[in-house]
Design an enzyme around this catalytic site. Structure first.
Site, PDB file in Angstrom:
ATOM      1  N   ASP A  22       3.018  -5.030  -2.001  1.00 55.13           N
ATOM      2  CA  ASP A  22       3.123  -5.457  -0.612  1.00 55.13           C
ATOM      3  C   ASP A  22       1.763  -5.801  -0.032  1.00 55.13           C
ATOM      4  O   ASP A  22       0.717  -5.380  -0.536  1.00 55.13           O
ATOM      5  CB  ASP A  22       3.801  -4.381   0.231  1.00 55.13           C
ATOM      6  CG  ASP A  22       3.042  -3.051   0.239  1.00 55.13           C
ATOM      7  OD1 ASP A  22       2.487  -2.676  -0.822  1.00 55.13           O
ATOM      8  OD2 ASP A  22       3.000  -2.379   1.287  1.00 55.13           O
ATOM      9  N   GLU A  33       2.893   0.570   0.029  1.00 56.01           N
ATOM     10  CA  GLU A  33       1.600   1.250   0.145  1.00 56.01           C
ATOM     11  C   GLU A  33       0.930   0.962   1.475  1.00 56.01           C
ATOM     12  O   GLU A  33       0.315   1.851   2.080  1.00 56.01           O
ATOM     13  CB  GLU A  33       0.672   0.835  -1.009  1.00 56.01           C
ATOM     14  CG  GLU A  33      -0.589   1.684  -1.136  1.00 56.01           C
ATOM     15  CD  GLU A  33      -1.747   1.229  -0.244  1.00 56.01           C
ATOM     16  OE1 GLU A  33      -2.671   2.023  -0.025  1.00 56.01           O
ATOM     17  OE2 GLU A  33      -1.713   0.072   0.244  1.00 56.01           O
TER      18      GLU A  33
END
Length: 382
Positions: free
Chosen positions: A79, A140
């Site tokens: 991400d 994350e």
């Protein structure tokens, strides 16, 4: 296989990944990144377990079938922090030996690096790549809320953790990180017209203001404690005593003791109102433990440093206030090194870049570190 000769191939894959919008809340985009990566690992003989998620992208656990108990865990994330549509505005570009684009250094270049490091080992005839387990998570950038338990579960029994956040601008690896936490303070008061009957109101904004001042007094930068109310919300009209106010708090600490102390002080502070008639609701916690440089981490860093020297690289280490998944593995007592990705800078901004020569150089370093760690472990067992 000569990693240094694979720069063009690596950049082609990197371009493909960067040109996928994959912000943490963009489930489809993050999943598309994972779908692009899976065939590369399958070609290397790995088995990929997809961990479905409802709100964020799916996590990937990548194992080699010949090793039931891999000794090395590699952790990376798919991400980014960028909203959908960013790629259309500024897609992957190359200029003067730098690559640009959303997530190019944090951390799509690292995803490419992992693939080519393992491929290098296999094609060179080393079985070290079989001793590696990889986790690519999808959240994350928003605190690894769903992936933390997976990382901690899979890290059990591992001898080493290699975390693929980018190297610092000067090429330094990360051996120490501050712990972090996020809190939300929601204050409820009583609305009233500020001109006609202000005495009947109870200002939530006033109460929040008292708390902000007290919270910022907790700062102790000399000892690694940072407390910051970065976002505030409240009120609905300038002539109305506010019935609600919300503050969003970021906390950074250097030690576990400080983390516990900050949680206690914040809870204690919010247990009582300064403005009579207001009520406070506190949510959040210290979600990432600090990564403390200990003897195990020092020893692992020295291995990386030695391997780097053999490749003609001077490897340094540093500490940083930013958080990463390295905090989870290091808190478990697993020797952990972070910042093993390529070199770049300006992450999370429009000027984010990758130093292209470092893409192959740091990939070779990663491969050689894996090989060295596996050989050393096999010698101990012999």
């Amino acid at each position: 296989m000569d990693v240094l000769s694979k720069e063009s191939d690596m950049l082609l894959l990197l371009e493909k990944l960067v040109n996928i919008d994959s912000g943490s809340k963009n489930k489809a985009g993050v999943n598309k990144v994972g779908q692009e990566l899976i065939p590369y690992f399958q070609d290397l003989g790995y088995v990929i377990e997809v961990i479905p998620q409802e709100e964020v992208g799916n996590h990937l656990i990548i194992r080699h079938p010949k090793q039931r108990h891999a000794s090395i865990l590699i952790v990376g994330h798919m991400d980014t922090v960028f909203e959908e549509g960013t790629v259309t505005k500024r897609p992957f570009t190359i200029k003067d030996r730098r690559a640009y684009g959303p997530g190019v250094i944090d951390m799509k270049a690292s995803l490419v690096s992992v693939i080519y490091a393992l491929r290098y080992l296999k094609e060179c005839g080393s079985t070290a790549y079989q001793h590696v387990q990889v986790i690519f998570n999808s959240d994350e950038e928003i605190g690894s809320l769903t992936s933390r338990r997976i990382i901690e579960r899979e890290a059990k029994g591992k001898s080493y953790a290699l975390v693929m956040e980018p190297a610092r601008r000067d090429g330094s690896l990360v051996t120490e990180r501050r712990g972090s936490g996020r809190f939300t303070i929601e204050v409820h008061g009583k609305a009233a017209h500020s001109g006609i009957e202000p005495e009947k109101g109870r200002s939530a904004i006033e109460e929040l203001a008292h708390k902000i001042v007290k919270l910022h007094e907790l700062n102790d930068h000399e000892h690694g404690i940072s407390v910051n109310v970065g976002i505030i919300e409240g009120g609905n009209a300038v002539n109305t005593v506010s019935a609600i106010a919300i503050g969003h708090l970021d906390v950074r600490v250097a030690t576990m003791e400080q983390a516990e102390e900050m949680e206690h002080k914040i809870e204690e502070m919010c247990a009582k109102s300064d403005v009579s008639g207001t009520e406070i609701e506190l949510t959040g916690d210290m979600s990432r433990p600090p990564m403390v440089k200990n003897e195990k981490i020092e020893k692992l860093f020295n291995v990386v440093k030695k391997v780097g020297a053999e490749l003609g690289m001077e490897i340094k280490d540093t500490k940083t206030g930013g958080g990463s998944d390295a905090s989870f593995t290091s808190a478990m007592g697993i020797p952990t090194i972070d910042g093993l990705g390529p070199i770049g800078g300006n992450a999370h901004s429009e000027k984010e870049y990758l130093d292209i020569p470092s893409l192959t150089e740091r990939t070779l370093l990663l491969a050689k570190v894996i090989e060295k760690l596996v050989k050393d472990k096999e010698k101990k067992l012999a």
